[in-house]
Design a protein around this motif. Structure first.
Motif, short mmCIF file in Angstrom:
data_model
loop_
_atom_site.label_atom_id
_atom_site.label_comp_id
_atom_site.label_asym_id
_atom_site.label_seq_id
_atom_site.Cartn_x
_atom_site.Cartn_y
_atom_site.Cartn_z
N GLY A 40 -1.26 13.52 -6.36
CA GLY A 40 -1.35 13.99 -4.98
C GLY A 40 -1.36 12.83 -4.01
N GLU A 41 -1.46 13.17 -2.75
CA GLU A 41 -1.43 12.16 -1.69
C GLU A 41 -2.75 11.42 -1.63
OE1 GLU A 41 -0.84 11.90 3.16
OE2 GLU A 41 -0.90 13.85 2.19
N ILE A 42 -2.67 10.10 -1.69
CA ILE A 42 -3.84 9.24 -1.52
C ILE A 42 -3.70 8.62 -0.14
CG2 ILE A 42 -5.15 7.29 -2.42
CD1 ILE A 42 -4.90 9.62 -4.43
N LYS A 43 -4.60 8.96 0.74
CA LYS A 43 -4.51 8.48 2.12
C LYS A 43 -4.96 7.02 2.22
CE LYS A 43 -5.00 13.03 4.03
NZ LYS A 43 -3.94 13.41 4.86
N GLY A 44 -4.47 6.38 3.28
CA GLY A 44 -4.80 4.97 3.51
C GLY A 44 -6.29 4.71 3.59
N GLY A 45 -7.04 5.66 4.14
CA GLY A 45 -8.49 5.51 4.26
C GLY A 45 -9.19 5.47 2.91
N THR A 46 -8.51 5.92 1.89
CA THR A 46 -9.02 5.85 0.52
C THR A 46 -8.43 4.64 -0.20
OG1 THR A 46 -9.30 8.25 0.39
CG2 THR A 46 -9.14 7.06 -1.70
N ASN A 59 -8.92 -3.63 -1.05
CA ASN A 59 -9.81 -4.70 -0.58
C ASN A 59 -10.87 -5.03 -1.62
OD1 ASN A 59 -8.48 -5.01 1.87
ND2 ASN A 59 -9.78 -3.53 2.91
N ARG A 60 -11.43 -4.00 -2.24
CA ARG A 60 -12.45 -4.21 -3.27
C ARG A 60 -11.86 -4.95 -4.48
NH1 ARG A 60 -14.13 0.64 -3.28
NH2 ARG A 60 -12.90 1.48 -5.01
N LEU A 61 -10.66 -4.58 -4.88
CA LEU A 61 -10.01 -5.25 -6.00
C LEU A 61 -9.70 -6.70 -5.67
CD1 LEU A 61 -7.58 -2.40 -7.12
CD2 LEU A 61 -9.70 -3.12 -8.26
N GLU A 62 -9.32 -6.96 -4.43
CA GLU A 62 -9.05 -8.34 -4.00
C GLU A 62 -10.34 -9.15 -4.01
OE1 GLU A 62 -6.87 -10.86 -0.43
OE2 GLU A 62 -7.29 -8.73 -0.12
N GLY A 88 0.77 -1.23 0.00
CA GLY A 88 0.00 0.00 0.00
C GLY A 88 0.81 1.28 0.00
N TYR A 89 1.80 1.38 0.87
CA TYR A 89 2.58 2.61 0.96
C TYR A 89 3.31 2.88 -0.35
CZ TYR A 89 5.94 6.06 2.64
OH TYR A 89 6.69 7.20 2.79
N GLU A 90 3.87 1.85 -0.98
CA GLU A 90 4.55 2.03 -2.27
C GLU A 90 3.58 2.48 -3.35
OE1 GLU A 90 6.44 -1.73 -3.09
OE2 GLU A 90 8.38 -0.99 -2.42
N ILE A 91 2.39 1.91 -3.35
CA ILE A 91 1.37 2.29 -4.33
C ILE A 91 0.98 3.75 -4.14
CG2 ILE A 91 -1.03 1.90 -5.06
CD1 ILE A 91 -0.53 -1.11 -4.32
N ALA A 92 0.76 4.15 -2.89
CA ALA A 92 0.41 5.55 -2.60
C ALA A 92 1.51 6.50 -3.06
CB ALA A 92 0.14 5.73 -1.11
#
Length: 113
Positions: free
Chosen positions: A42-48, A54-57, A29-33
């Motif tokens: 821009g910054e994509i927060k973890g809450g987004t 999870n939906r993609l999984e 996740g952090y690398e993707i963000a």
């Protein structure tokens, strides 16, 4: 770009962008963000981001594996499935067609009313 405008534009394409981040191999996740941020989104927060992952999984487009780390907390690594690659290819084409139509409309002399 105003945050609310960017946020509403991202809603329609964030799933596709996250899948695109995984085309060269697994990531967490952090690398993707960070990749999304570096691309100018821009910054994509973890809450987004994490609900998207999870939906993609759940849709079978990515697989995830938790790995313990020698130091610090473990990480959940994500990778594209074959279904995810096919989805990315199909939806990328559709998005690019849509983007071309929008760009045409916004250019001076576009085909707008």
């Amino acid at each position: 770009m105003a945050t609310d405008r960017r946020s509403s534009w991202l809603k329609g394409v964030l799933d596709l962008l996250v899948l695109s981040c995984l085309t060269d191999g697994e990531s967490y996740g952090y690398e993707i963000a960070k990749a999304l941020d570096r691309s100018g989104l821009g910054e994509i927060k973890g809450g987004t981001l994490y609900p998207v992952l999870n939906r993609l999984e759940e849709a079978g487009l990515v697989e995830a594996e938790f790995r313990a780390a020698e130091r610090g907390p473990g990480r959940r690594y994500y990778q594209l499935t074959e279904q995810g690659r096919a989805h990315l290819a199909a939806e990328s084409g559709a998005w690019l067609t849509f983007h071309t139509a929008v760009r045409t409309m916004l250019q001076p002399g576009g085909t707008g009313p």
